[in-house]
Design a protein around this motif. Structure first.
Motif, PDB file in Angstrom:
ATOM      1  N   PHE A  11      45.416 -18.249 -56.751  1.00 17.74           N
ATOM      2  CA  PHE A  11      44.774 -19.278 -55.934  1.00 17.74           C
ATOM      3  C   PHE A  11      44.927 -18.884 -54.473  1.00 17.74           C
ATOM      4  O   PHE A  11      46.016 -18.506 -54.040  1.00 17.74           O
ATOM      5  CB  PHE A  11      45.414 -20.645 -56.186  1.00 17.74           C
ATOM      6  CG  PHE A  11      45.161 -21.168 -57.563  1.00 17.74           C
ATOM      7  CD1 PHE A  11      44.098 -22.022 -57.808  1.00 17.74           C
ATOM      8  CD2 PHE A  11      45.958 -20.809 -58.630  1.00 17.74           C
ATOM      9  CE1 PHE A  11      43.844 -22.504 -59.075  1.00 17.74           C
ATOM     10  CE2 PHE A  11      45.720 -21.276 -59.908  1.00 17.74           C
ATOM     11  CZ  PHE A  11      44.655 -22.129 -60.130  1.00 17.74           C
ATOM     12  N   ILE A  42      40.368 -24.062 -51.230  1.00 12.66           N
ATOM     13  CA  ILE A  42      41.221 -23.363 -52.190  1.00 12.66           C
ATOM     14  C   ILE A  42      40.313 -22.853 -53.293  1.00 12.66           C
ATOM     15  O   ILE A  42      39.530 -23.615 -53.860  1.00 12.66           O
ATOM     16  CB  ILE A  42      42.291 -24.303 -52.779  1.00 12.66           C
ATOM     17  CG1 ILE A  42      43.194 -24.840 -51.669  1.00 12.66           C
ATOM     18  CG2 ILE A  42      43.113 -23.578 -53.844  1.00 12.66           C
ATOM     19  CD1 ILE A  42      44.170 -25.900 -52.133  1.00 12.66           C
ATOM     20  N   CYS A  44      40.040 -20.251 -56.875  1.00  9.98           N
ATOM     21  CA  CYS A  44      40.789 -19.654 -57.969  1.00  9.98           C
ATOM     22  C   CYS A  44      40.092 -18.366 -58.388  1.00  9.98           C
ATOM     23  O   CYS A  44      38.859 -18.315 -58.437  1.00  9.98           O
ATOM     24  CB  CYS A  44      40.842 -20.619 -59.150  1.00  9.98           C
ATOM     25  SG  CYS A  44      41.655 -19.930 -60.593  1.00  9.98           S
ATOM     26  N   VAL A  53      38.276 -24.730 -56.146  1.00 15.50           N
ATOM     27  CA  VAL A  53      39.208 -25.647 -56.802  1.00 15.50           C
ATOM     28  C   VAL A  53      39.300 -26.956 -56.033  1.00 15.50           C
ATOM     29  O   VAL A  53      39.229 -28.034 -56.609  1.00 15.50           O
ATOM     30  CB  VAL A  53      40.612 -25.010 -56.920  1.00 15.50           C
ATOM     31  CG1 VAL A  53      41.618 -25.988 -57.459  1.00 15.50           C
ATOM     32  CG2 VAL A  53      40.558 -23.764 -57.785  1.00 15.50           C
ATOM     33  N   LEU A  66      48.433 -26.527 -53.317  1.00 17.31           N
ATOM     34  CA  LEU A  66      48.834 -25.251 -53.908  1.00 17.31           C
ATOM     35  C   LEU A  66      50.157 -25.379 -54.656  1.00 17.31           C
ATOM     36  O   LEU A  66      50.307 -24.857 -55.766  1.00 17.31           O
ATOM     37  CB  LEU A  66      48.950 -24.169 -52.832  1.00 17.31           C
ATOM     38  CG  LEU A  66      47.656 -23.520 -52.375  1.00 17.31           C
ATOM     39  CD1 LEU A  66      47.932 -22.532 -51.251  1.00 17.31           C
ATOM     40  CD2 LEU A  66      46.944 -22.829 -53.520  1.00 17.31           C
TER      41      LEU A  66
END
Length: 136
Positions: A11, A42, A44, A53, A66
């Motif tokens: 991530f 964020i 992935c 995400v 996170l």
């Protein structure tokens, strides 16, 4: 070794979309809107595919998300934290996740110049390997 691929995830959180746009990774309109709304996206990376995400609007919320993502994936036997600038952020991650993975299974490193240029300052990535379940 293909059986190990689904156990690994990564991530990445960037502080600004400006550098992704300058590197040609996203369009100008996307970078402009993300900058105006101050998203800290964020993404992935799974099986070679990148997917969004979350889009928290503050750095504090993005970092908390996170940590939450890593906790949701427990049990974990290896954790790698990479950063472009700000080693103290990586150190904070280590302290927050000591109860999820043993300290000797946590690796910290700085992104190299190529990735660092595309991600920009204050980017951080968390990669991990989930513990293998022998029962399945």
């Amino acid at each position: 070794m293909r059986f190990a691929i689904p156990r690994h995830e990564c991530f990445v959180m960037v502080d600004t979309l400006k550098y992704l746009q300058m590197g040609g990774r996203i369009g100008m309109a996307q970078a402009f809107l993300g900058g105006m709304l101050r998203f800290k996206p964020i993404v992935c990376i799974r099986n070679g595919e990148t997917s969004p995400v979350a889009r928290p609007r503050t750095r504090k919320r993005a970092l908390a998300r996170l940590v939450e993502i890593v906790r949701e994936q427990a049990p974990i036997d290896l954790l790698h934290i990479s950063y472009t600038t700000g080693a103290e952020v990586a150190a904070n991650f280590t302290r927050e996740l000591v109860d999820v993975v043993t300290p000797d299974a946590i690796v910290q490193s700085r992104f190299g110049p190529v990735l660092g240029t595309h991600l920009g300052p204050n980017a951080i990535a968390v990669a991990f390997r989930r513990t293998f379940n022998y029962a399945s």
